[in-house]
Design an enzyme around this catalytic site. Sequence first.
Site, PDB file in Angstrom:
ATOM      1  N   ARG A  54       0.781  -0.812  -0.082  1.00 32.75           N
ATOM      2  CA  ARG A  54       0.504  -0.035   0.018  1.00 32.75           C
ATOM      3  C   ARG A  54       0.905   1.947  -0.382  1.00 32.75           C
ATOM      4  NH1 ARG A  54      -4.052   0.105  -1.807  1.00 32.75           N
ATOM      5  NH2 ARG A  54      -4.983  -1.560  -0.822  1.00 32.75           N
ATOM      6  N   GLN A  79      -7.778  -8.543  -8.412  1.00 33.58           N
ATOM      7  CA  GLN A  79      -7.657  -6.568  -8.473  1.00 33.58           C
ATOM      8  C   GLN A  79      -6.790  -6.488  -9.040  1.00 33.58           C
ATOM      9  OE1 GLN A  79     -10.482  -4.432  -7.551  1.00 33.58           O
ATOM     10  NE2 GLN A  79      -9.279  -3.054  -7.069  1.00 33.58           N
ATOM     11  N   ARG A  84       2.071  -7.125  -8.972  1.00 31.45           N
ATOM     12  CA  ARG A  84       2.132  -6.537  -7.930  1.00 31.45           C
ATOM     13  C   ARG A  84       2.681  -7.712  -6.638  1.00 31.45           C
ATOM     14  NH1 ARG A  84      -3.451  -3.163  -5.603  1.00 31.45           N
ATOM     15  NH2 ARG A  84      -4.892  -5.179  -5.630  1.00 31.45           N
ATOM     16  N   HIS A 156       1.652   2.486 -10.527  1.00 32.23           N
ATOM     17  CA  HIS A 156      -0.108   2.983  -9.548  1.00 32.23           C
ATOM     18  C   HIS A 156       0.712   4.184  -8.766  1.00 32.23           C
ATOM     19  CE1 HIS A 156      -2.647   2.720  -6.897  1.00 32.23           C
ATOM     20  NE2 HIS A 156      -3.636   1.833  -7.619  1.00 32.23           N
ATOM     21  N   ASP A 200     -11.993   9.246  -7.979  1.00 30.31           N
ATOM     22  CA  ASP A 200     -11.364   8.330  -8.636  1.00 30.31           C
ATOM     23  C   ASP A 200     -12.266   7.972  -9.978  1.00 30.31           C
ATOM     24  OD1 ASP A 200     -10.495   5.500  -9.022  1.00 30.31           O
ATOM     25  OD2 ASP A 200     -11.427   4.682  -7.072  1.00 30.31           O
ATOM     26  N   GLU A 261      -1.930   8.346 -11.892  1.00 25.68           N
ATOM     27  CA  GLU A 261      -1.175   6.939 -12.833  1.00 25.68           C
ATOM     28  C   GLU A 261      -1.434   6.408 -13.358  1.00 25.68           C
ATOM     29  OE1 GLU A 261      -3.815   4.130 -10.208  1.00 25.68           O
ATOM     30  OE2 GLU A 261      -4.294   5.312  -8.682  1.00 25.68           O
TER      31      GLU A 261
HETATM   32  C1  BG6 Z   1      -6.697   2.639  -8.213  1.00 27.56           C
HETATM   33  C2  BG6 Z   1      -8.300   2.296  -8.229  1.00 27.56           C
HETATM   34  O1  BG6 Z   1      -5.821   2.159  -8.602  1.00 27.56           O
HETATM   35  O2  BG6 Z   1      -6.952   1.931  -7.473  1.00 27.56           O
HETATM   36  C3  BG6 Z   1      -9.155   2.301  -7.120  1.00 27.56           C
HETATM   37  O3  BG6 Z   1      -8.690   3.519  -9.476  1.00 27.56           O
HETATM   38  C4  BG6 Z   1      -8.950   1.661  -6.201  1.00 27.56           C
HETATM   39  O4  BG6 Z   1     -10.732   2.275  -8.039  1.00 27.56           O
HETATM   40  C5  BG6 Z   1      -6.919   1.363  -6.485  1.00 27.56           C
HETATM   41  O5  BG6 Z   1      -9.504   1.890  -4.981  1.00 27.56           O
HETATM   42  C6  BG6 Z   1      -6.760   0.442  -4.779  1.00 27.56           C
HETATM   43  O6  BG6 Z   1      -6.617  -0.315  -5.066  1.00 27.56           O
HETATM   44  P1  BG6 Z   1      -6.339  -1.684  -4.218  1.00 27.56           P
HETATM   45  O7  BG6 Z   1      -6.670  -3.213  -4.909  1.00 27.56           O
HETATM   46  O8  BG6 Z   1      -4.632  -1.216  -4.301  1.00 27.56           O
HETATM   47  O9  BG6 Z   1      -7.052  -1.740  -2.618  1.00 27.56           O
END
Ligand code: BG6
Length: 296
Positions: A54, A79, A84, A156, A200, A261
């Site tokens: 994070r 997701q 990653r 990201h 977002d 990003e």
């Molecule tokens: C961003 C997305 O790139 O990543 C968001 O646009 C998302 O919708 C964010 O919440 C974080 O994603 P994650 O999977 O790291 O919690």
Amino acid sequence: MSVEEFDDKVLIVNGSSSVTILKFGASIISWKLNNEERLWLSSGAKLDGSKAVRGGIPLVFPIFGKQKDEKHPTFKLAQHGFARNSTWEFLGQTSESPITIQFGLGPENLNKETQEIWPYDFTLIYSVSLHEDKLVTQIEVENTGTQAFEFNWLFHTYYKIPDITDTLVNNLVDQQCFDQLVNQQYVEKAPVISFHEEFDRVYKNVNQDKILQIVDKGKVLYNLKRTNLPDSVVWNPWIKKSEGMADFEPKDGYLNMLCVEPGHVNSMILLNSKDKWNASQEISTGGEIKVQANIY
Ligand code: BG6
């Protein structure tokens, strides 16, 4: 100038600048310029490989978000895909000036379950270059198999900022965007983007001559140049969403971070057998505000 490899990470130091890259996710977890940290990293981030990091610069491949089309090979992937969440191989230093190191990822580095879901032969080569005044990250995706595949790519990047309520992002006016919070498409009409709540949005097909700038109280903090990355996601989770993320700490950390990003996420890239695809982002700091409103 030095490159030091540890069990779990690689550190590049060049005078008062440095960059630290975890082997897990090839995630950059720190970039210092003039001894000052430029990336936001959650104090609750897991750096032990148990979860995607994070903060810093996680790498999103081969799917941005979740795939909605259940017939697509990326549908069952987690997701933001597996790049990653996989441990990359450190390939060593490839240049002295600018000091550059590379990491590689292929099917052999994925767990069995992921290999079964996404059964393609590919090689990712990730290059990180620490310049005196900027950071450049570059990706090459190669299809080493016989079957074509489709993918998204996204850097990201979590920027460290003094205060989100004083922060603006420019050069996105009149850009088509998809607002992920309301599931709607529209043209961005704000001359500069400011932040007062969860944000977002995916800005689409942003001319790559446009430099996106993150500005704090009139002072340019960051300049982002993109090559082969037409889309840009701008994200801040604000209060409620941060509360729901166990690894987002401190809870008021949303005040000090902003994700801008660059990626190729609005459509997928089709890569045929033996073909290669390349893209990069270049982040520098300071300088003048540059308004590039009317190039499309
Ligand atoms: C961003 C997305 O790139 O990543 C968001 O646009 C998302 O919708 C964010 O919440 C974080 O994603 P994650 O999977 O790291 O919690």
